[in-house]
Design a protein around this motif. Structure first.
Motif, PDB file in Angstrom:
ATOM      1  N   ILE A  36     -79.307  -9.379 -17.562  1.00  0.00           N
ATOM      2  CA  ILE A  36     -79.232  -9.875 -16.220  1.00  0.00           C
ATOM      3  C   ILE A  36     -80.621  -9.540 -15.549  1.00  0.00           C
ATOM      4  CG2 ILE A  36     -77.983  -9.980 -14.237  1.00  0.00           C
ATOM      5  CD1 ILE A  36     -75.519  -8.854 -15.556  1.00  0.00           C
ATOM      6  N   SER A  37     -81.207 -10.421 -15.400  1.00  0.00           N
ATOM      7  CA  SER A  37     -82.704  -9.917 -14.930  1.00  0.00           C
ATOM      8  C   SER A  37     -82.992  -9.540 -13.473  1.00  0.00           C
ATOM      9  CB  SER A  37     -83.723 -11.033 -15.310  1.00  0.00           C
ATOM     10  OG  SER A  37     -83.338 -12.268 -14.400  1.00  0.00           O
ATOM     11  N   ASP A  38     -82.087  -9.769 -12.516  1.00  0.00           N
ATOM     12  CA  ASP A  38     -82.292  -9.829 -11.082  1.00  0.00           C
ATOM     13  C   ASP A  38     -81.639  -8.532 -10.487  1.00  0.00           C
ATOM     14  OD1 ASP A  38     -79.594 -10.632 -10.984  1.00  0.00           O
ATOM     15  OD2 ASP A  38     -80.156 -12.071  -9.624  1.00  0.00           O
ATOM     16  N   ILE A  39     -80.946  -7.780 -11.556  1.00  0.00           N
ATOM     17  CA  ILE A  39     -80.499  -6.607 -10.913  1.00  0.00           C
ATOM     18  C   ILE A  39     -81.318  -5.053 -11.629  1.00  0.00           C
ATOM     19  CG2 ILE A  39     -78.277  -7.512 -11.060  1.00  0.00           C
ATOM     20  CD1 ILE A  39     -77.541  -5.525 -13.595  1.00  0.00           C
ATOM     21  N   SER A  40     -81.380  -4.152 -10.407  1.00  0.00           N
ATOM     22  CA  SER A  40     -82.187  -3.009 -10.734  1.00  0.00           C
ATOM     23  C   SER A  40     -81.448  -2.110 -11.820  1.00  0.00           C
ATOM     24  CB  SER A  40     -82.131  -2.345  -9.483  1.00  0.00           C
ATOM     25  OG  SER A  40     -80.851  -1.325  -9.196  1.00  0.00           O
ATOM     26  N   ASP A  41     -82.543  -1.352 -12.424  1.00  0.00           N
ATOM     27  CA  ASP A  41     -81.878  -0.299 -13.472  1.00  0.00           C
ATOM     28  C   ASP A  41     -80.963   0.648 -12.980  1.00  0.00           C
ATOM     29  OD1 ASP A  41     -83.672  -1.619 -15.429  1.00  0.00           O
ATOM     30  OD2 ASP A  41     -85.560  -0.050 -14.758  1.00  0.00           O
ATOM     31  N   GLU A  42     -80.980   0.785 -11.893  1.00  0.00           N
ATOM     32  CA  GLU A  42     -80.125   1.833 -11.121  1.00  0.00           C
ATOM     33  C   GLU A  42     -78.607   1.087 -11.111  1.00  0.00           C
ATOM     34  OE1 GLU A  42     -79.444   4.652  -7.073  1.00  0.00           O
ATOM     35  OE2 GLU A  42     -80.865   3.089  -7.165  1.00  0.00           O
ATOM     36  N   TYR A  43     -78.806   0.067 -10.642  1.00  0.00           N
ATOM     37  CA  TYR A  43     -77.549  -0.841 -10.519  1.00  0.00           C
ATOM     38  C   TYR A  43     -76.904  -1.146 -12.007  1.00  0.00           C
ATOM     39  CZ  TYR A  43     -74.424  -4.501  -8.595  1.00  0.00           C
ATOM     40  OH  TYR A  43     -73.441  -5.286  -8.197  1.00  0.00           O
ATOM     41  N   ARG A  44     -77.884  -1.333 -12.902  1.00  0.00           N
ATOM     42  CA  ARG A  44     -77.224  -1.756 -14.220  1.00  0.00           C
ATOM     43  C   ARG A  44     -76.500  -0.392 -14.823  1.00  0.00           C
ATOM     44  NH1 ARG A  44     -81.805  -3.537 -15.492  1.00  0.00           N
ATOM     45  NH2 ARG A  44     -81.470  -5.817 -15.690  1.00  0.00           N
ATOM     46  N   THR A  45     -77.394   0.829 -14.504  1.00  0.00           N
ATOM     47  CA  THR A  45     -76.683   2.207 -15.024  1.00  0.00           C
ATOM     48  C   THR A  45     -75.331   2.466 -14.699  1.00  0.00           C
ATOM     49  OG1 THR A  45     -79.110   2.828 -15.591  1.00  0.00           O
ATOM     50  CG2 THR A  45     -77.056   4.551 -15.488  1.00  0.00           C
ATOM     51  N   ALA A  46     -75.481   2.236 -13.090  1.00  0.00           N
ATOM     52  CA  ALA A  46     -74.009   2.512 -12.512  1.00  0.00           C
ATOM     53  C   ALA A  46     -72.920   1.635 -12.942  1.00  0.00           C
ATOM     54  CB  ALA A  46     -74.297   2.350 -11.129  1.00  0.00           C
ATOM     55  N   MET A  47     -73.243   0.160 -13.023  1.00  0.00           N
ATOM     56  CA  MET A  47     -72.132  -0.730 -13.685  1.00  0.00           C
ATOM     57  C   MET A  47     -71.909  -0.510 -15.054  1.00  0.00           C
ATOM     58  SD  MET A  47     -70.585  -3.372 -12.577  1.00  0.00           S
ATOM     59  CE  MET A  47     -71.438  -4.178 -11.319  1.00  0.00           C
ATOM     60  N   LYS A  48     -72.602   0.018 -15.896  1.00  0.00           N
ATOM     61  CA  LYS A  48     -72.198   0.451 -17.109  1.00  0.00           C
ATOM     62  C   LYS A  48     -71.423   1.492 -17.053  1.00  0.00           C
ATOM     63  CE  LYS A  48     -74.164   1.847 -21.698  1.00  0.00           C
ATOM     64  NZ  LYS A  48     -75.502   2.253 -22.405  1.00  0.00           N
ATOM     65  N   ASP A  49     -71.585   2.750 -16.456  1.00  0.00           N
ATOM     66  CA  ASP A  49     -70.625   3.689 -16.070  1.00  0.00           C
ATOM     67  C   ASP A  49     -69.431   3.190 -15.617  1.00  0.00           C
ATOM     68  OD1 ASP A  49     -69.700   6.177 -15.747  1.00  0.00           O
ATOM     69  OD2 ASP A  49     -70.647   6.756 -13.922  1.00  0.00           O
ATOM     70  N   PHE A  50     -69.214   2.512 -14.582  1.00  0.00           N
ATOM     71  CA  PHE A  50     -68.082   1.729 -13.786  1.00  0.00           C
ATOM     72  C   PHE A  50     -67.313   0.990 -14.948  1.00  0.00           C
ATOM     73  CE2 PHE A  50     -66.259  -1.115 -10.653  1.00  0.00           C
ATOM     74  CZ  PHE A  50     -65.336  -0.113 -10.003  1.00  0.00           C
ATOM     75  N   GLY A  51     -68.134   0.406 -15.499  1.00  0.00           N
ATOM     76  CA  GLY A  51     -67.156  -0.255 -16.826  1.00  0.00           C
ATOM     77  C   GLY A  51     -66.390   0.310 -17.629  1.00  0.00           C
ATOM     78  N   ARG A  52     -67.255   1.388 -18.089  1.00  0.00           N
ATOM     79  CA  ARG A  52     -66.888   2.253 -19.119  1.00  0.00           C
ATOM     80  C   ARG A  52     -65.429   3.024 -18.570  1.00  0.00           C
ATOM     81  NH1 ARG A  52     -67.053   7.424 -19.777  1.00  0.00           N
ATOM     82  NH2 ARG A  52     -68.743   7.825 -18.101  1.00  0.00           N
ATOM     83  N   ARG A  53     -65.520   3.467 -17.348  1.00  0.00           N
ATOM     84  CA  ARG A  53     -64.494   4.148 -16.670  1.00  0.00           C
ATOM     85  C   ARG A  53     -63.221   3.009 -16.623  1.00  0.00           C
ATOM     86  NH1 ARG A  53     -65.853   9.378 -14.651  1.00  0.00           N
ATOM     87  NH2 ARG A  53     -68.111   9.656 -14.567  1.00  0.00           N
ATOM     88  N   LEU A  54     -63.553   2.031 -16.142  1.00  0.00           N
ATOM     89  CA  LEU A  54     -62.394   0.805 -16.063  1.00  0.00           C
ATOM     90  C   LEU A  54     -61.734   0.646 -17.328  1.00  0.00           C
ATOM     91  CD1 LEU A  54     -64.131  -1.590 -13.250  1.00  0.00           C
ATOM     92  CD2 LEU A  54     -62.103   0.088 -12.907  1.00  0.00           C
ATOM     93  N   GLU A  55     -62.809   0.574 -18.342  1.00  0.00           N
ATOM     94  CA  GLU A  55     -62.112   0.447 -19.611  1.00  0.00           C
ATOM     95  C   GLU A  55     -61.176   1.275 -19.792  1.00  0.00           C
ATOM     96  OE1 GLU A  55     -63.538   0.350 -24.456  1.00  0.00           O
ATOM     97  OE2 GLU A  55     -65.118   0.162 -22.694  1.00  0.00           O
ATOM     98  N   ASN A  56     -61.388   2.458 -19.834  1.00  0.00           N
ATOM     99  CA  ASN A  56     -60.673   3.738 -20.177  1.00  0.00           C
ATOM    100  C   ASN A  56     -59.264   3.702 -19.139  1.00  0.00           C
ATOM    101  OD1 ASN A  56     -62.304   4.734 -22.262  1.00  0.00           O
ATOM    102  ND2 ASN A  56     -63.214   6.199 -20.534  1.00  0.00           N
ATOM    103  N   LEU A  57     -59.368   3.439 -18.025  1.00  0.00           N
ATOM    104  CA  LEU A  57     -58.226   3.153 -17.054  1.00  0.00           C
ATOM    105  C   LEU A  57     -57.411   2.055 -17.182  1.00  0.00           C
ATOM    106  CD1 LEU A  57     -56.894   4.054 -14.390  1.00  0.00           C
ATOM    107  CD2 LEU A  57     -58.307   2.645 -13.201  1.00  0.00           C
TER     108      LEU A  57
END
Length: 320
Positions: free
Chosen positions: A106-127
């Motif tokens: 996804i080219s138009d998102i920042s690295d910070e957004y990408r990192t946060a979304m990865k963390d958020f997704g991992r936590r939601l997967e566990n939930l």
């Protein structure tokens, strides 16, 4: 307001104390009678949720708002005069987490957004997996049963639909998202806590899903209705547009793997079952064309593959 007050809200912290039985009963009742519930004290860090919300809204402003307005004009929706029933008033992009992430694509998102979304997704997967085990407990299924069914041979599929529902000058003319049930397994929604719009159909009435600060809205997809032999239900829901406010919606779908074999759990079936057995990918191929039609003909069609073409597919859908 009275109906909002009755909407099931589950305090997950009570699962660890003396009120566990009552909390489990509340979850069970919500799954049987609502198909939806809202959870608080779920363990997701508030600072992460704040970060995701800010970056999602900033991303819409900088990368999507102009494109959305141009799309409205190209479709003649910038000056609504008659009701529109074949288009949704939403701006979206999709993140795939499993089986393979597309975040780096996804080219138009920042690295910070990408990192946060990865963390958020991992936590939601566990939930999501924790919630599936709670459902197993309520259903009398062995722990891990639903996760095992969803896994197939390739593992589950998990993705996030990031949406914004901008202000609409004539909300009565168009929906943010037309009424539908979700095809998959269990859905976890992080929604705007100030701008409402999500509604579910209960007993013939459209009920508002209340926006709550730091909550996650849970709803059940068609696969859980089939696996539970109808004990739990997937429920029609929609998003209505608003004259003021841009509503954020981050919906994460924890679904079976493409080759997962879906069928009613043997222990939940009496003499017979009205629900079909099928491979999840086959269901998704059907759903992709008939998302905004009732679920019952889909279930019936899966009993007879030759009947699939009779549903007259009309709409495309992201299947992660």
């Amino acid at each position: 307001m009275e109906k909002n007050m009755k909407f099931p809200i589950v305090d997950m912290s009570k699962l660890n104390g003396e009120e566990r039985d009552q909390t489990m009963a509340l979850i069970n009742d919500a799954c049987e009678n609502w198909g939806f519930f809202e959870i608080v004290n779920h363990g997701l860090p508030h600072d992460l949720m704040d970060k995701i919300e800010k970056m999602t809204k900033d991303h819409y402003k900088t990368c999507q708002e102009q494109k959305f307005n141009e799309t409205l004009k190209s479709k003649g929706l910038d000056n609504l005069e008659t009701e529109v029933e074949d288009v949704d008033w939403e701006s979206t992009f999709y993140v795939r987490h499993l089986p393979q992430s597309n975040l780096n694509d996804i080219s138009d998102i920042s690295d910070e957004y990408r990192t946060a979304m990865k963390d958020f997704g991992r936590r939601l997967e566990n939930l999501a997996e924790d919630l599936l085990d709670l459902l197993c407990e309520n259903l009398g299924l062995e722990k891990g049963y639903l996760k095992k069914v969803f896994r197939g041979t390739k593992g589950p599929t998990f993705g996030t639909k990031v949406s914004n529902y901008p202000p609409c000058p004539k909300p009565e003319m168009i929906k943010g998202l037309r009424a539908h049930t979700d095809a998959g397994g269990i859905i976890l929604l992080f929604q705007d806590d100030k701008v409402s719009g999500l509604q579910l159909l209960k007993d013939g009435d459209w009920i508002d899903v209340p926006p709550l600060n730091y909550s996650i809205v849970i709803n059940l997809g068609d696969q859980l209705e089939v696996i539970t032999n109808g004990k739990y239900k997937s429920v029609m829901h929609r998003v209505v547009t608003q004259k003021e406010g841009n509503r954020m919606s981050i919906a994460s779908f924890y679904n079976p793997g493409s080759d997962a074999e879906i069928a009613p759990a043997t222990s939940l079936v009496g003499k017979d079952s009205e629900y079909p057995s099928f491979v999840f990918d086959d269901y998704m191929k059907l759903y992709a064309g008939v998302k905004f039609q009732p679920k019952e003909p889909r279930f019936e069609a899966m009993k007879n593959a030759s009947a699939v073409t009779e549903l007259n597919p009309t709409a495309a859908v992201e299947t992660f």
